[in-house]
Motif scaffolding. Structure first.
Motif, PDB file in Angstrom:
ATOM      1  N   ARG A 388      42.385 -45.340 -38.934  1.00 45.69           N
ATOM      2  CA  ARG A 388      43.836 -45.197 -39.000  1.00 45.69           C
ATOM      3  C   ARG A 388      44.504 -46.401 -39.661  1.00 45.69           C
ATOM      4  NH1 ARG A 388      46.219 -42.579 -33.390  1.00 45.69           N
ATOM      5  NH2 ARG A 388      45.102 -40.593 -33.498  1.00 45.69           N
ATOM      6  N   TYR A 389      45.320 -46.102 -40.654  1.00 50.19           N
ATOM      7  CA  TYR A 389      46.178 -47.116 -41.284  1.00 50.19           C
ATOM      8  C   TYR A 389      47.596 -46.829 -40.806  1.00 50.19           C
ATOM      9  CZ  TYR A 389      48.188 -50.118 -44.905  1.00 50.19           C
ATOM     10  OH  TYR A 389      48.865 -51.120 -45.574  1.00 50.19           O
ATOM     11  N   CYS A 390      48.182 -47.753 -40.019  1.00 50.64           N
ATOM     12  CA  CYS A 390      49.439 -47.471 -39.310  1.00 50.64           C
ATOM     13  C   CYS A 390      50.603 -48.345 -39.760  1.00 50.64           C
ATOM     14  CB  CYS A 390      49.261 -47.699 -37.799  1.00 50.64           C
ATOM     15  SG  CYS A 390      47.979 -46.717 -37.027  1.00 50.64           S
ATOM     16  N   HIS A 391      51.785 -47.748 -39.760  1.00 48.19           N
ATOM     17  CA  HIS A 391      53.064 -48.460 -39.825  1.00 48.19           C
ATOM     18  C   HIS A 391      53.697 -48.344 -38.436  1.00 48.19           C
ATOM     19  CE1 HIS A 391      53.794 -48.037 -44.470  1.00 48.19           C
ATOM     20  NE2 HIS A 391      52.744 -48.772 -44.169  1.00 48.19           N
ATOM     21  N   PHE A 446      52.948 -44.521 -48.171  1.00 52.01           N
ATOM     22  CA  PHE A 446      51.654 -44.830 -47.577  1.00 52.01           C
ATOM     23  C   PHE A 446      50.567 -44.816 -48.659  1.00 52.01           C
ATOM     24  CE2 PHE A 446      52.799 -43.794 -43.073  1.00 52.01           C
ATOM     25  CZ  PHE A 446      52.127 -44.846 -42.478  1.00 52.01           C
ATOM     26  N   PRO A 447      49.574 -45.659 -48.529  1.00 53.47           N
ATOM     27  CA  PRO A 447      48.432 -45.514 -49.426  1.00 53.47           C
ATOM     28  C   PRO A 447      47.625 -44.275 -49.040  1.00 53.47           C
ATOM     29  CG  PRO A 447      47.979 -47.212 -47.783  1.00 53.47           C
ATOM     30  CD  PRO A 447      49.407 -46.793 -47.596  1.00 53.47           C
ATOM     31  N   TRP A 448      47.088 -43.588 -50.012  1.00 52.99           N
ATOM     32  CA  TRP A 448      46.138 -42.474 -49.822  1.00 52.99           C
ATOM     33  C   TRP A 448      46.745 -41.173 -49.327  1.00 52.99           C
ATOM     34  CZ3 TRP A 448      44.671 -46.955 -46.695  1.00 52.99           C
ATOM     35  CH2 TRP A 448      43.990 -47.911 -47.453  1.00 52.99           C
ATOM     36  N   ALA A 449      48.007 -41.144 -48.883  1.00 53.68           N
ATOM     37  CA  ALA A 449      48.572 -39.880 -48.376  1.00 53.68           C
ATOM     38  C   ALA A 449      50.089 -39.922 -48.406  1.00 53.68           C
ATOM     39  CB  ALA A 449      48.093 -39.616 -46.956  1.00 53.68           C
ATOM     40  N   THR A 450      50.719 -38.747 -48.449  1.00 56.09           N
ATOM     41  CA  THR A 450      52.185 -38.659 -48.432  1.00 56.09           C
ATOM     42  C   THR A 450      52.694 -38.115 -47.109  1.00 56.09           C
ATOM     43  OG1 THR A 450      52.052 -36.475 -49.430  1.00 56.09           O
ATOM     44  CG2 THR A 450      52.366 -38.344 -50.920  1.00 56.09           C
ATOM     45  N   VAL A 466      48.096 -42.728 -41.491  1.00 53.40           N
ATOM     46  CA  VAL A 466      47.288 -41.858 -42.346  1.00 53.40           C
ATOM     47  C   VAL A 466      45.829 -42.255 -42.150  1.00 53.40           C
ATOM     48  CG1 VAL A 466      49.082 -41.522 -44.075  1.00 53.40           C
ATOM     49  CG2 VAL A 466      47.493 -43.437 -44.318  1.00 53.40           C
ATOM     50  N   LYS A 467      44.937 -41.354 -42.467  1.00 51.82           N
ATOM     51  CA  LYS A 467      43.514 -41.655 -42.345  1.00 51.82           C
ATOM     52  C   LYS A 467      43.001 -42.313 -43.619  1.00 51.82           C
ATOM     53  CE  LYS A 467      41.814 -38.560 -38.789  1.00 51.82           C
ATOM     54  NZ  LYS A 467      40.685 -37.680 -38.399  1.00 51.82           N
ATOM     55  N   ILE A 468      42.217 -43.364 -43.439  1.00 55.31           N
ATOM     56  CA  ILE A 468      41.610 -44.060 -44.573  1.00 55.31           C
ATOM     57  C   ILE A 468      40.461 -43.200 -45.092  1.00 55.31           C
ATOM     58  CG2 ILE A 468      40.381 -46.130 -45.302  1.00 55.31           C
ATOM     59  CD1 ILE A 468      41.788 -47.592 -42.960  1.00 55.31           C
ATOM     60  N   PRO A 469      40.456 -42.843 -46.364  1.00 60.98           N
ATOM     61  CA  PRO A 469      39.388 -41.980 -46.893  1.00 60.98           C
ATOM     62  C   PRO A 469      38.076 -42.745 -47.059  1.00 60.98           C
ATOM     63  CG  PRO A 469      40.847 -42.653 -48.667  1.00 60.98           C
ATOM     64  CD  PRO A 469      41.465 -43.172 -47.390  1.00 60.98           C
ATOM     65  N   PRO A 470      36.950 -42.049 -47.025  1.00 64.49           N
ATOM     66  CA  PRO A 470      35.651 -42.711 -47.199  1.00 64.49           C
ATOM     67  C   PRO A 470      35.506 -43.437 -48.542  1.00 64.49           C
ATOM     68  CG  PRO A 470      35.354 -40.512 -46.289  1.00 64.49           C
ATOM     69  CD  PRO A 470      36.798 -40.624 -46.682  1.00 64.49           C
ATOM     70  N   ASP A 479      44.117 -54.937 -49.601  1.00 60.55           N
ATOM     71  CA  ASP A 479      45.176 -54.959 -50.620  1.00 60.55           C
ATOM     72  C   ASP A 479      46.384 -54.130 -50.174  1.00 60.55           C
ATOM     73  OD1 ASP A 479      43.685 -56.588 -52.250  1.00 60.55           O
ATOM     74  OD2 ASP A 479      42.992 -54.971 -53.563  1.00 60.55           O
ATOM     75  N   ALA A 480      46.130 -52.988 -49.521  1.00 61.98           N
ATOM     76  CA  ALA A 480      47.232 -52.133 -49.054  1.00 61.98           C
ATOM     77  C   ALA A 480      48.079 -52.877 -48.019  1.00 61.98           C
ATOM     78  CB  ALA A 480      46.677 -50.842 -48.454  1.00 61.98           C
ATOM     79  N   ILE A 481      47.431 -53.594 -47.104  1.00 64.96           N
ATOM     80  CA  ILE A 481      48.168 -54.358 -46.099  1.00 64.96           C
ATOM     81  C   ILE A 481      48.993 -55.450 -46.755  1.00 64.96           C
ATOM     82  CG2 ILE A 481      47.962 -55.861 -44.077  1.00 64.96           C
ATOM     83  CD1 ILE A 481      45.345 -54.422 -43.403  1.00 64.96           C
ATOM     84  N   VAL A 482      48.373 -56.193 -47.675  1.00 63.83           N
ATOM     85  CA  VAL A 482      49.072 -57.295 -48.350  1.00 63.83           C
ATOM     86  C   VAL A 482      50.261 -56.768 -49.143  1.00 63.83           C
ATOM     87  CG1 VAL A 482      48.859 -59.112 -50.097  1.00 63.83           C
ATOM     88  CG2 VAL A 482      47.024 -58.755 -48.432  1.00 63.83           C
ATOM     89  N   ASN A 483      50.083 -55.637 -49.820  1.00 66.32           N
ATOM     90  CA  ASN A 483      51.186 -55.048 -50.598  1.00 66.32           C
ATOM     91  C   ASN A 483      52.329 -54.618 -49.687  1.00 66.32           C
ATOM     92  OD1 ASN A 483      49.825 -55.390 -53.009  1.00 66.32           O
ATOM     93  ND2 ASN A 483      48.937 -53.337 -52.983  1.00 66.32           N
TER      94      ASN A 483
END
Length: 493
Positions: A388-391, A446-450, A466-470, A479-483
């Motif tokens: 999980r990539y969360c805001h 979000f990265p990887w999903a809308t 969103v779920k982080i893809p394989p 990089d996504a977190i830093v951005n």
């Protein structure tokens, strides 16, 4: 025995060696502290002059102690420094006795060696500084240290800084399972002032791995008490044990930035041969009851890599960050200058058997201590746990619950609970905040999903994930977190 307390066990083992054979223990400490051949600690060549404890510093004279979990240090060596007469009792009576005239004699002990065991984690800069300061505050009151300091003070004249190079220092040792950390082996300067003069003194942490400890233990078997019998078997078993752990950590548990995040960290819900092999490997760790060590070391490496990226990106823009702690948050409220306040905090956690690493960005103007009746700090969090990539948004009563026509619960952000100042601040910021989390049917970036999933913890934390893809690498996740953090700092300067 090691499963009961995985880090304390290793400190206890070293302490046991000091009981069986003091010379064997000293030999291990010499090597771990990085001493040269035939070099010894300064206190080995200094005699104790306290009445009743005079002579060489050794356990037989009761003037030296190996302590475990004392003052939050995993393993430490304290020496009996001096004895002071007093008419009053101290707060603790454990170091008190009486002379023939009825005076209270208080024995002063000072630390001369600190060893920190990092079986499940890697140390970080703020932690090294805190350990150094805590040890320094005790050590500097010693009689030799006092003489040295007064001499250094007299030499400084009108200078604003007192340069202190000690001959009676503290040895600091970091013992870790994974040894690829850039903070290790650095000099640390405890902050100390004396009559408005800063004291310039530094201590160096020597980093050693469990592989170094394993090599040192081989020589222990040459000392009396370990040559035969049960003690020999215990040392040999422990030697095999830490050798196996170190081999696992160095060959299987070090992560690669350029390879898939999911295959290395969270291989569940992936249906292919490589993911299945990784899952089988993790299941073996669970059976051996070392899964928590494996999991925590993975996330510790992730956070360390994230911090390296943040240093490069944010420090170029003069935006400091540090590891999260309640004490550091409390300290920020005393800073009057807004530019001096730290708003970014990295953090590491562990919940439901899965690691967590995150960055917290504190938005509230007023820093208030957590645990009081004051409002929760208003902050945004970028968090990764498992796949999980969360805001996240944190604030008192920030979660707004509603129901649709079918009775299904709907979650949204309740901006009405914010203070008037922040409501005004967000009027022209809602579009940018909406890029972070949905507001008024907007879609966050979000990265990887809308499309993001909603979740909540109580009434003061709401999140979308969103779920982080394989296919995403560890570098891409970082990089996504830093951005995201870079965008937030631009929105809310």
């Amino acid at each position: 025995m090691s499963l009961g307390s995985k880090e304390l066990f290793h400190s206890n083992f070293l302490h046991w060696i000091s009981i069986v054979n003091w010379d064997a223990f000293l030999q291990i400490m010499h090597d771990l502290a990085g001493l040269e051949k035939d070099e010894v600690f300064w206190w080995e060549e200094t005699n104790c002059d306290v009445e009743g404890y005079k002579g060489k510093y050794c356990p037989d004279n009761n003037n030296i102690e190996v302590r475990r979990e004392y003052n939050h240090f995993d393993l430490s060596i304290y020496i009996l420094d001096s004895e002071k007469k007093s008419k009053k009792k101290s707060q603790t009576e454990e170091n008190e006795k009486f002379d023939s005239e009825g005076n209270i004699l208080t024995r002063k002990w000072i630390p001369v060696l600190i060893l920190e065991n990092k079986m499940k984690s890697l140390p970080y800069e703020e932690q090294l500084e805190r350990y150094t300061k805590d040890a320094f505050d005790e050590w500097r009151t010693g009689k030799n240290q006092d003489v040295e300091f007064k001499d250094a003070k007299n030499k400084c004249g009108t200078e604003k800084s007192i340069a202190w190079n000690t001959n009676y220092g503290i040895n600091f040792i970091l013992l870790s399972l994974i040894d690829n950390n850039s903070e290790l082996g650095k000099e640390v300067k405890p902050i100390f002032y004396y009559y408005n003069k800063s004291v310039d003194i530094s201590f160096k942490w020597i980093h050693k791995s469990y592989d170094d400890l394993k090599n040192n233990l081989e020589r222990t078997l040459h000392y009396e008490g370990f040559k035969e019998g049960l003690n020999k078997s215990i040392v040999e078993d422990y030697h095999k044990f830490i050798k196996a752990l170190y081999n696992l950590a160095s060959n299987c548990w070090e992560i690669d930035l350029d390879k898939s995040y999911r295959y290395q960290i969270f291989p569940w819900d992936i249906n292919d041969k490589d993911a299945k092999a990784k899952r089988n490997e993790i299941e073996k760790y669970k059976k051996l009851r070392i899964h928590d060590i494996h999991e925590k070391l993975l996330y510790d490496q992730l956070l360390s890599m994230l911090e390296q990226e943040l240093k490069q990106v944010l420090n170029n823009k003069n935006r400091p960050f540090c590891r999260y702690s309640k004490e550091l948050i409390q300290a920020q409220k005393d800073k009057i200058d807004e530019l001096e306040r730290t708003r970014l905090f990295t953090n590491l956690s562990y919940a439901h058997g899965v690691g967590i690493f995150e960055v917290q960005y504190i938005l509230s103007k007023d820093f208030k201590p957590i645990g009081t009746n004051d409002k929760e700090l208003f902050k945004l969090i970028i968090q990764v746990q498992g796949d999980r990539y969360c805001h996240m948004v944190v604030y008192d009563n920030i979660v707004k619950e509603e129901k649709d026509i079918n009775g299904k619960k709907l979650l949204s952000v309740n901006l009405d609970v914010l203070t008037p100042a922040w409501k005004d601040n967000l009027k022209d910021k809602q579009d940018t905040l909406a890029q972070y989390i949905s507001i008024k049917n907007s879609k966050p970036t979000f990265p990887w999903a809308t499309v993001a999933n909603w979740g909540q913890y109580g009434d003061n934390l709401i999140y979308q994930y969103v779920k982080i893809p394989p296919s995403a690498t560890i570098q891409e996740v970082i990089d996504a977190i830093v951005n995201d953090i870079n965008k937030i700092t631009e929105w809310f300067k």
